[in-house]
Design an enzyme around this catalytic site. Structure first.
Site, PDB file in Angstrom:
ATOM      1  N   ILE A 158       0.840  -1.209   0.000  1.00 25.44           N
ATOM      2  CA  ILE A 158       0.000   0.000   0.000  1.00 25.44           C
ATOM      3  C   ILE A 158       0.872   1.255   0.000  1.00 25.44           C
ATOM      4  O   ILE A 158       0.575   2.232  -0.703  1.00 25.44           O
ATOM      5  CB  ILE A 158      -0.979   0.001   1.193  1.00 25.44           C
ATOM      6  N   ALA A 186       4.379   1.282   7.802  1.00 25.18           N
ATOM      7  CA  ALA A 186       5.272   0.138   8.059  1.00 25.18           C
ATOM      8  C   ALA A 186       4.667  -0.804   9.095  1.00 25.18           C
ATOM      9  O   ALA A 186       4.246  -0.376  10.167  1.00 25.18           O
ATOM     10  CB  ALA A 186       6.632   0.640   8.541  1.00 25.18           C
ATOM     11  N   THR A 200      -6.156  -1.098  10.498  1.00 21.78           N
ATOM     12  CA  THR A 200      -6.945  -2.134   9.836  1.00 21.78           C
ATOM     13  C   THR A 200      -8.289  -2.357  10.522  1.00 21.78           C
ATOM     14  O   THR A 200      -8.438  -2.096  11.727  1.00 21.78           O
ATOM     15  CB  THR A 200      -6.141  -3.448   9.846  1.00 21.78           C
ATOM     16  N   ASP A 201      -9.240  -2.886   9.759  1.00 16.25           N
ATOM     17  CA  ASP A 201     -10.534  -3.258  10.355  1.00 16.25           C
ATOM     18  C   ASP A 201     -10.399  -4.448  11.300  1.00 16.25           C
ATOM     19  O   ASP A 201     -11.290  -4.706  12.115  1.00 16.25           O
ATOM     20  CB  ASP A 201     -11.568  -3.568   9.249  1.00 16.25           C
ATOM     21  N   GLU A 202      -9.285  -5.185  11.204  1.00 15.60           N
ATOM     22  CA  GLU A 202      -9.163  -6.419  12.001  1.00 15.60           C
ATOM     23  C   GLU A 202      -9.076  -6.149  13.494  1.00 15.60           C
ATOM     24  O   GLU A 202      -9.246  -7.061  14.301  1.00 15.60           O
ATOM     25  CB  GLU A 202      -7.950  -7.235  11.535  1.00 15.60           C
ATOM     26  N   TYR A 246      -1.339 -10.575  14.696  1.00 16.98           N
ATOM     27  CA  TYR A 246      -1.262  -9.393  13.825  1.00 16.98           C
ATOM     28  C   TYR A 246      -2.243  -8.321  14.294  1.00 16.98           C
ATOM     29  O   TYR A 246      -1.863  -7.173  14.563  1.00 16.98           O
ATOM     30  CB  TYR A 246      -1.550  -9.774  12.361  1.00 16.98           C
ATOM     31  N   LYS A 286      -1.689  -4.528  15.894  1.00 14.89           N
ATOM     32  CA  LYS A 286      -2.210  -3.307  15.264  1.00 14.89           C
ATOM     33  C   LYS A 286      -3.122  -2.571  16.259  1.00 14.89           C
ATOM     34  O   LYS A 286      -3.103  -1.336  16.337  1.00 14.89           O
ATOM     35  CB  LYS A 286      -2.984  -3.640  13.983  1.00 14.89           C
ATOM     36  N   ASN A 345      -7.423  -4.693   1.134  1.00 19.60           N
ATOM     37  CA  ASN A 345      -7.009  -4.058  -0.122  1.00 19.60           C
ATOM     38  C   ASN A 345      -6.584  -5.121  -1.139  1.00 19.60           C
ATOM     39  O   ASN A 345      -6.162  -6.221  -0.769  1.00 19.60           O
ATOM     40  CB  ASN A 345      -5.777  -3.179   0.098  1.00 19.60           C
ATOM     41  N   VAL A 366      -8.013 -22.903  -0.459  1.00 19.21           N
ATOM     42  CA  VAL A 366      -9.089 -22.170   0.223  1.00 19.21           C
ATOM     43  C   VAL A 366      -9.181 -22.684   1.658  1.00 19.21           C
ATOM     44  O   VAL A 366      -9.335 -23.888   1.884  1.00 19.21           O
ATOM     45  CB  VAL A 366     -10.432 -22.409  -0.500  1.00 19.21           C
TER      46      VAL A 366
HETATM   47  P1  NAD Z   1       3.280  -4.886   3.367  1.00 16.57           P
HETATM   48  O1  NAD Z   1       3.608  -6.063   4.217  1.00 16.57           O
HETATM   49  O2  NAD Z   1       3.101  -5.070   1.915  1.00 16.57           O
HETATM   50  O3  NAD Z   1       4.402  -3.759   3.556  1.00 16.57           O
HETATM   51  C1  NAD Z   1       4.944  -3.449   4.796  1.00 16.57           C
HETATM   52  C2  NAD Z   1       6.180  -2.579   4.565  1.00 16.57           C
HETATM   53  O4  NAD Z   1       6.707  -2.233   5.857  1.00 16.57           O
HETATM   54  C3  NAD Z   1       7.304  -3.292   3.815  1.00 16.57           C
HETATM   55  O5  NAD Z   1       7.852  -2.430   2.841  1.00 16.57           O
HETATM   56  C4  NAD Z   1       8.322  -3.609   4.889  1.00 16.57           C
HETATM   57  O6  NAD Z   1       9.652  -3.668   4.412  1.00 16.57           O
HETATM   58  C5  NAD Z   1       8.110  -2.449   5.853  1.00 16.57           C
HETATM   59  N1  NAD Z   1       8.553  -2.773   7.213  1.00 16.57           N
HETATM   60  C6  NAD Z   1       8.212  -3.873   7.947  1.00 16.57           C
HETATM   61  N2  NAD Z   1       8.863  -3.854   9.117  1.00 16.57           N
HETATM   62  C7  NAD Z   1       9.585  -2.707   9.162  1.00 16.57           C
HETATM   63  C8  NAD Z   1      10.464  -2.124  10.103  1.00 16.57           C
HETATM   64  N3  NAD Z   1      10.728  -2.726  11.279  1.00 16.57           N
HETATM   65  N4  NAD Z   1      11.049  -0.943   9.802  1.00 16.57           N
HETATM   66  C9  NAD Z   1      10.803  -0.336   8.615  1.00 16.57           C
HETATM   67  N5  NAD Z   1      10.011  -0.858   7.666  1.00 16.57           N
HETATM   68  C10 NAD Z   1       9.400  -2.023   7.941  1.00 16.57           C
HETATM   69  O7  NAD Z   1       1.996  -4.241   4.050  1.00 16.57           O
HETATM   70  P2  NAD Z   1       0.736  -3.521   3.375  1.00 16.57           P
HETATM   71  O8  NAD Z   1      -0.250  -4.551   2.996  1.00 16.57           O
HETATM   72  O9  NAD Z   1       1.246  -2.566   2.388  1.00 16.57           O
HETATM   73  O10 NAD Z   1       0.144  -2.748   4.647  1.00 16.57           O
HETATM   74  C11 NAD Z   1       0.587  -1.428   4.955  1.00 16.57           C
HETATM   75  C12 NAD Z   1      -0.156  -0.955   6.199  1.00 16.57           C
HETATM   76  O11 NAD Z   1      -1.555  -0.960   5.923  1.00 16.57           O
HETATM   77  C13 NAD Z   1       0.031  -1.831   7.416  1.00 16.57           C
HETATM   78  O12 NAD Z   1       0.146  -1.016   8.542  1.00 16.57           O
HETATM   79  C14 NAD Z   1      -1.235  -2.679   7.480  1.00 16.57           C
HETATM   80  O13 NAD Z   1      -1.529  -3.035   8.804  1.00 16.57           O
HETATM   81  C15 NAD Z   1      -2.242  -1.698   6.930  1.00 16.57           C
HETATM   82  N6  NAD Z   1      -3.409  -2.291   6.264  1.00 16.57           N
HETATM   83  C16 NAD Z   1      -3.255  -3.195   5.267  1.00 16.57           C
HETATM   84  C17 NAD Z   1      -4.375  -3.694   4.605  1.00 16.57           C
HETATM   85  C18 NAD Z   1      -4.247  -4.704   3.483  1.00 16.57           C
HETATM   86  O14 NAD Z   1      -5.263  -5.224   3.010  1.00 16.57           O
HETATM   87  N7  NAD Z   1      -3.054  -5.018   3.006  1.00 16.57           N
HETATM   88  C19 NAD Z   1      -5.639  -3.270   4.971  1.00 16.57           C
HETATM   89  C20 NAD Z   1      -5.757  -2.333   6.004  1.00 16.57           C
HETATM   90  C21 NAD Z   1      -4.633  -1.847   6.634  1.00 16.57           C
HETATM   91  O1  DAU Z   2      -8.847  -6.632   6.716  1.00  9.69           O
HETATM   92  C1  DAU Z   2      -7.656  -5.942   6.508  1.00  9.69           C
HETATM   93  C2  DAU Z   2      -6.518  -6.939   6.526  1.00  9.69           C
HETATM   94  O2  DAU Z   2      -6.603  -7.660   5.295  1.00  9.69           O
HETATM   95  C3  DAU Z   2      -5.154  -6.286   6.656  1.00  9.69           C
HETATM   96  O3  DAU Z   2      -5.076  -5.643   7.901  1.00  9.69           O
HETATM   97  C4  DAU Z   2      -4.042  -7.334   6.538  1.00  9.69           C
HETATM   98  O4  DAU Z   2      -2.775  -6.710   6.560  1.00  9.69           O
HETATM   99  C5  DAU Z   2      -4.221  -8.059   5.217  1.00  9.69           C
HETATM  100  O5  DAU Z   2      -3.259  -9.097   5.112  1.00  9.69           O
HETATM  101  C6  DAU Z   2      -5.624  -8.648   5.119  1.00  9.69           C
HETATM  102  O6  DAU Z   2      -5.815  -9.698   6.094  1.00  9.69           O
HETATM  103  P1  DAU Z   2      -6.619 -11.027   5.723  1.00  9.69           P
HETATM  104  O7  DAU Z   2      -6.205 -12.107   6.642  1.00  9.69           O
HETATM  105  O8  DAU Z   2      -8.068 -10.771   5.588  1.00  9.69           O
HETATM  106  O9  DAU Z   2      -6.045 -11.268   4.223  1.00  9.69           O
HETATM  107  P2  DAU Z   2      -5.546 -12.576   3.468  1.00  9.69           P
HETATM  108  O10 DAU Z   2      -5.320 -12.193   2.051  1.00  9.69           O
HETATM  109  O11 DAU Z   2      -4.428 -13.260   4.182  1.00  9.69           O
HETATM  110  O12 DAU Z   2      -6.819 -13.517   3.547  1.00  9.69           O
HETATM  111  C7  DAU Z   2      -8.073 -13.105   3.021  1.00  9.69           C
HETATM  112  C8  DAU Z   2      -9.065 -14.222   3.264  1.00  9.69           C
HETATM  113  O13 DAU Z   2      -8.714 -15.340   2.452  1.00  9.69           O
HETATM  114  C9  DAU Z   2      -9.074 -14.741   4.689  1.00  9.69           C
HETATM  115  O14 DAU Z   2     -10.391 -15.076   5.064  1.00  9.69           O
HETATM  116  C10 DAU Z   2      -8.206 -15.989   4.643  1.00  9.69           C
HETATM  117  C11 DAU Z   2      -8.443 -16.508   3.246  1.00  9.69           C
HETATM  118  N1  DAU Z   2      -7.300 -17.219   2.618  1.00  9.69           N
HETATM  119  C12 DAU Z   2      -6.090 -16.589   2.601  1.00  9.69           C
HETATM  120  C13 DAU Z   2      -5.004 -17.207   2.018  1.00  9.69           C
HETATM  121  C14 DAU Z   2      -3.643 -16.535   2.017  1.00  9.69           C
HETATM  122  C15 DAU Z   2      -7.493 -18.455   2.023  1.00  9.69           C
HETATM  123  O15 DAU Z   2      -8.603 -19.011   2.022  1.00  9.69           O
HETATM  124  N2  DAU Z   2      -6.411 -19.054   1.449  1.00  9.69           N
HETATM  125  C16 DAU Z   2      -5.174 -18.501   1.428  1.00  9.69           C
HETATM  126  O16 DAU Z   2      -4.206 -19.127   0.894  1.00  9.69           O
END
Ligand code: NAD
Ligand code: DAU
Length: 366
Positions: free
Chosen positions: A28, A98, A144-146, A169, A173, A199, A225
């Protein structure tokens, strides 16, 4: 003044300022840079990232040569290093992405999540407090919503929903959100917080559901799944999330939390059917051949059943709502993975392969 007495639409102009974008080499964070850096040439964007397995300099290709871009390799878990770097860069704002972000990894190894998500956030807050004192600065925390836990078949998460995290996780958060709020209430640090749903989009590390399934479809590998695939997530295209963060950072009320969501609830199995159809169309493959790859595997421990966000506060105060539909966002995402085979190959040759073997090795037979 109480927090609810704060004026609406408190505009903050980032022109002429220096922003630290922590985690800007991740999924992101890098999309946030791509989305906003060109349009804000008078703002200096410094990506602060230690480059874990999820941080990829290739995510910044195309923007890393802009004059208002800089990169600083820094571990936010190292308090002294954060302090020293802040003294050099003097960031005016910190947009804090991060984190260790993958729920399944947090089940296998929670310690890194405590260090980065809790201690790392605390270090940044303390540095910001020292740097800014009572004068200015802005800390936007991406969450995050989690943190709200799991919903049953009905209902929504509101900003007022009590925290009830299920995984290491989401617990870390949640802790980081509490620290950010505490730094506002106790020390007057100017903060905003956003809590967003799932996302998807370009540059998403292929350990998460959507990119993992796209690549496994392309490579004709099993599509794992968890459980029966009945868990529900609310999906948002990453650019919409990046726009919402920008709005809240610039115009959100200080001390406030804003939910962000996609209004797009889907069961995992339905995500997969739709994804298979798009991959089939984009690659001239047979849908039935891809459907045959679906493999039900044991469920994730503590697997939250359903997430759904009420984001009416953000909509009413700042006018934000998602622009991309799931159909259009998913197609853009699949097309991005098809157009970037080198990005994929580089990831698959390294840490990603080790993770797949650890996570699915005994459960999914190729
Ligand atoms: P990501 O895992 O893709 O990226 C995380 C980044 O943080 C990486 O570039 C990593 O190198 C860096 N990082 C990790 N540990 C670090 C440290 N100790 N010092 C400096 N950098 C460090 O994560 P993302 O999916 O891009 O998520 C970004 C943020 O958004 C997170 O805070 C996550 O909780 C939040 N978020 C993610 C989602 C989602 O669906 N991915 C949804 C809601 C909120
Ligand atoms: O809701 C926001 C969160 O969404 C963020 O805070 C997290 O950083 C992000 O990783 C994501 O968490 P989820 O656990 O929801 O995402 P993930 O893609 O890991 O899984 C999405 C759903 O799919 C979940 O119900 C688990 C399921 N899943 C996931 C994987 C990796 C499967 O069924 N099979 C899989 O192999």
């Amino acid at each position: 003044m109480s927090m609810t007495d704060q004026p609406l639409r408190a505009d903050r102009d980032p022109a002429g300022l220096t922003l630290w974008v922590t985690g800007g080499a991740g999924f992101i964070g890098s999309n946030f840079i791509h989305r906003h850096i060109a349009a804000h040439s008078e703002t200096r964007f410094i990506v602060v990232d230690c480059l874990t397995y999820a941080g990829n300099p290739a995510n910044l290709a195309g923007v890393d040569d802009l004059p208002n871009f800089a990169f600083r390799r820094l571990d936010i878990g190292d308090a002294a290093a954060v302090d020293a770097a802040a003294d050099e860069d003097r960031p005016d704002w910190i947009i804090h992405f991060a984190a260790e972000s993958h729920v399944d990894r947090s089940i296998h190894g929670p310690a890194a999540f405590v260090r980065t998500n809790v201690v790392g956030t605390f270090n940044l807050l303390e540095t910001a407090r020292r740097l800014w004192g009572q004068a200015g600065g802005h800390f936007h925390h991406v969450s995050t919503d989690e943190v709200y836990g799991s919903l049953g078949d009905s209902g929504l998460f509101y900003e007022t929903t009590p925290y009830d995290p299920s995984s290491p996780y989401s617990a870390t958060k949640a802790a980081s959100d509490h620290l950010v709020r505490a730094h506002h209430r106790t020390y007057g640090l100017p903060v905003t917080i956003t809590n967003c749903s799932n996302n998807y989009g370009p540059r998403h590390y292929p350990e998460k559901l959507i990119p993992l399934m796209i690549l496994n479809c392309l490579n004709r590998k099993p599509l794992p799944v968890y459980g029966q695939g009945l868990n529900v997530r609310d999906w948002l295209f990453v650019d919409d999330h990046c726009d919402a963060i920008w709005e809240v950072a610039c115009r959100g009320r200080i001390g406030e939390t804003y939910n962000i969501g996609g209004d797009c609830e889907l069961r995992n199995i339905d995500v997969l059917h739709r994804l298979i159809r798009v991959v089939a169309e984009e690659t001239n493959a047979a849908v039935s051949k891809l459907e045959d790859l679906i493999t039900f595997v044991p469920d994730r421990p503590g697997h939250d059943l359903r997430y759904a966000m009420d984001f009416s506060k953000l909509h009413h105060e700042l006018g934000w709502s998602p622009k991309e539909t799931f159909e259009s966002g998913l197609r853009k995402t699949v097309q991005w993975y098809l157009a970037n085979p080198e990005w994929v190959a580089d990831i698959q040759s390294g840490e990603y392969r080790n993770w797949v073997d650890r996570q699915y090795g005994g459960r999914v037979k190729p």
